[in-house]
Write a protein that holds these residues in place. Structure first.
Motif, PDB file in Angstrom:
ATOM      1  N   CYS A 384      -5.914   4.204  33.726  1.00 30.58           N
ATOM      2  CA  CYS A 384      -6.358   3.412  32.591  1.00 30.58           C
ATOM      3  C   CYS A 384      -5.385   2.237  32.450  1.00 30.58           C
ATOM      4  N   GLN A 385      -5.592   1.397  31.459  1.00 30.84           N
ATOM      5  CA  GLN A 385      -4.748   0.205  31.346  1.00 30.84           C
ATOM      6  C   GLN A 385      -4.105   0.163  29.963  1.00 30.84           C
ATOM      7  N   PRO A 386      -2.793   0.505  29.872  1.00 35.24           N
ATOM      8  CA  PRO A 386      -1.832   0.866  30.922  1.00 35.24           C
ATOM      9  C   PRO A 386      -2.035   2.306  31.387  1.00 35.24           C
ATOM     10  N   PRO A 387      -1.446   2.661  32.531  1.00 31.45           N
ATOM     11  CA  PRO A 387      -1.728   3.950  33.159  1.00 31.45           C
ATOM     12  C   PRO A 387      -0.925   5.111  32.585  1.00 31.45           C
ATOM     13  N   VAL A 388      -1.304   6.295  33.042  1.00 29.18           N
ATOM     14  CA  VAL A 388      -0.653   7.556  32.670  1.00 29.18           C
ATOM     15  C   VAL A 388      -0.083   8.192  33.922  1.00 29.18           C
ATOM     16  N   GLY A 389       1.110   8.783  33.805  1.00 27.51           N
ATOM     17  CA  GLY A 389       1.670   9.611  34.869  1.00 27.51           C
ATOM     18  C   GLY A 389       2.142  10.920  34.262  1.00 27.51           C
ATOM     19  N   THR A 390       1.858  12.033  34.909  1.00 26.73           N
ATOM     20  CA  THR A 390       2.218  13.323  34.323  1.00 26.73           C
ATOM     21  C   THR A 390       2.460  14.361  35.408  1.00 26.73           C
ATOM     22  N   VAL A 391       3.358  15.300  35.127  1.00 26.01           N
ATOM     23  CA  VAL A 391       3.574  16.438  36.010  1.00 26.01           C
ATOM     24  C   VAL A 391       4.057  17.604  35.156  1.00 26.01           C
ATOM     25  N   GLY A 392       3.592  18.797  35.476  1.00 27.45           N
ATOM     26  CA  GLY A 392       4.055  19.984  34.768  1.00 27.45           C
ATOM     27  C   GLY A 392       3.233  20.309  33.537  1.00 27.45           C
ATOM     28  N   MET A 393       3.827  21.080  32.629  1.00 30.24           N
ATOM     29  CA  MET A 393       3.122  21.651  31.492  1.00 30.24           C
ATOM     30  C   MET A 393       3.104  20.697  30.302  1.00 30.24           C
TER      31      MET A 393
END
Length: 510
Positions: A384-393
């Motif tokens: 999306c704009q701005p983007p999302v980054g995620t890892v884990g719970m």
């Protein structure tokens, strides 16, 4: 000894599944589906295991159907790659807006959609050819057509001209991916999916995107930044169900701040064609959205087990209630010598996961090394704009599991916005398990967050391997102002993560 025993138990358990000698068949492996998982598995089986392999895939076309597809699959042809190119192309609009805050003067820029579309098509055609070259270089036979199981060692191939032939294999791998869904509402046939959205000839004046998942918010951003009046309709109060609640709130706010018309907690009722030839969307709350050029369904995807007919039920391959091929933890189906990887199994529907599953399948099936795909700490990005980054719970997940965690959150205005004037904040969030002092989740919303998360995702993967070797897990000081402080370039967003020293909250299951 335990490692050896694991292998013995595995092969004893499945000894009756063992196929006859490979020379009795045309191939050691026939893969139905030439997307990421299928191509990875086929190449590895040929190059790493020395097997004779063939891949069956429909002829290339940007729009998938029962008779068209193409090597590279959804990600390359009608998913990640073309979508990201459109994100890049449309995103310049925000850069132009920001540039004025830094003193740049220029006339209003205009997007030539036909140029972007033509270059996108050229790129996916190039990548489709590269996938063909990768198979050829690995000495994997590429068979153009559709594949249907006749039994657990025979696949019927229907060529584009309608001619039919059979190929046999010691093992068959199903890797046919997924297809886009439409809601079952009146007038659904008037809407399109992401497949068609990627091949439209011109920028529409008004669009409605139905859905709140990552595909929906990504396309809402693309259309909006391309100059289209964009509406997004989703039934939840916030988008991105399943993501951390702070991430969901941030993305919802950013959609509105960037000019998207958000219809939250709302369901579509019907689509109708107006006298003008345009579309009207009736909602269960509020006024209809009228004079729409496009209504796009971004309402999920389903495992592709029947387009075209794969013959799975006839040979006894069981499907889950969602239509996915039922597999065990080694990707084996309910029929001997028939396996499945990727989105068709509906485990984690991401390209890197399909690649991992393909490699694990080859190790298990051909290299006497039973390997389960590892679904721990899989990083993901939403463009999306701005983007999302995620890892884990997520915070919600740790509470549900009864874990006691410290939650570190920083929401701040990035330096660029000081001059650009953009009303947008960057979100950083880290979740730490208190008893072990280990990081169990990292979530980011803001520019370059998807790229930054690659490093943290890699760190989580390293820590899993260390744990398997009997070593300590990932030291949270790497993130919280510890051993890496002197290596930070100043002043990046990543440094803010390094400087989060005190938790904003502590959570536990009540």
């Amino acid at each position: 000894m335990i490692h050896l025993l694991k292998h013995l138990i595995f092969w004893r358990k499945n000894s009756e599944d063992k196929a006859p000698e490979a020379h009795e068949y045309d191939y050691d492996l026939v893969t139905i589906g030439g997307g990421s998982g299928g191509v990875r598995a086929s190449r590895f089986a040929a190059v790493n295991a020395g097997k004779k392999v063939a891949v069956i895939e429909l002829p290339f076309d940007p729009l998938s159907s029962a008779t068209s597809g193409g090597l590279g699959g959804t990600c390359v042809i009608r998913g990640c790659v073309p979508k990201k190119l459109f994100v890049f192309g449309s995103g310049y609009q925000h850069d132009f807006q920001d540039a004025r805050g830094f003193g740049w003067e220029f006339s209003e820029p205009k997007l030539d959609w036909k140029v972007l579309q033509a270059k996108k098509h050229s790129e996916i055609a190039r990548l489709n050819g590269i996938y063909g070259s990768m198979l050829s270089n690995a000495k994997v036979a590429s068979i153009v057509g559709s594949g249907k199981l006749l039994d657990n060692h025979t696949v019927q191939v229907t060529a584009p001209d309608g001619s039919v032939s059979n190929v046999t294999a010691a093992h068959i791998l199903i890797a046919t991916g997924g297809t886009a869904n439409k809601l079952n509402i009146p007038g659904a046939e008037l809407g399109i999916t992401s497949d068609e959205a990627l091949i439209i000839d011109e920028v529409p004046k008004k669009v409605v995107v139905l859905g709140g998942g990552f595909i929906a918010v990504e396309f809402a951003g693309i259309f909006n930044a391309s100059g289209t009046e964009t509406h997004i309709v989703y039934r939840q109060p916030t988008p991105l169900r399943g993501f951390d609640e702070d991430v969901r709130n941030a993305v919802g706010e950013n959609l509105t701040k960037r000019g998207v018309h958000v219809h939250a907690s709302t369901n579509p009722v019907k689509i109708e064609k107006m006298a003008s030839g345009k579309l009207s969307l009736t909602l269960d709350a509020g006024e209809p959205i009228v004079e729409c050029d496009i209504v796009m369904f971004a309402t999920g995807r389903s495992p592709n087990t029947n387009r075209p007919d794969l013959g799975l039920k006839e040979v006894g391959v069981e499907l889950n209630k969602d239509g996915a091929v039922k597999v065990d933890e080694f990707s084996r189906t309910t029929v001997d010598c028939v396996w499945a990887v990727g989105d068709v199994t509906n485990r984690i529907n991401l390209t890197p996961v399909a690649l991992m599953e393909g490699g694990a399948f080859v190790a298990t099936c051909f290299q006497s090394n039973p390997t389960k795909p590892d679904y721990h700490y899989v990083p993901s990005a939403v463009f999306c704009q701005p983007p999302v980054g995620t890892v884990g719970m997520t915070e919600e997940e740790v509470i549900k599991k009864g874990m006691c965690c410290d939650v570190y959150v920083s929401s701040f205005k990035p330096m660029k916005a000081a001059l650009s004037g953009r009303d947008e904040k960057y979100l950083l969030k880290m979740i730490v398990d208190v008893p072990t002092d280990k990081v169990v989740g990292i979530h980011m919303v803001g520019a370059d967050s998807s790229e930054i998360m690659q490093g943290f995702g890699g760190g989580a993967e390293v820590r899993m391997h260390e744990e398997a070797a009997g070593l300590d897990r990932w030291d949270p000081s790497i993130l919280r102002g510890g051993v890496c402080d002197d290596e930070n370039a100043h002043p990046p967003r990543r440094q803010i993560m390094m400087q989060i020293m005190r938790p904003n909250a502590s959570v536990a299951n009540a």
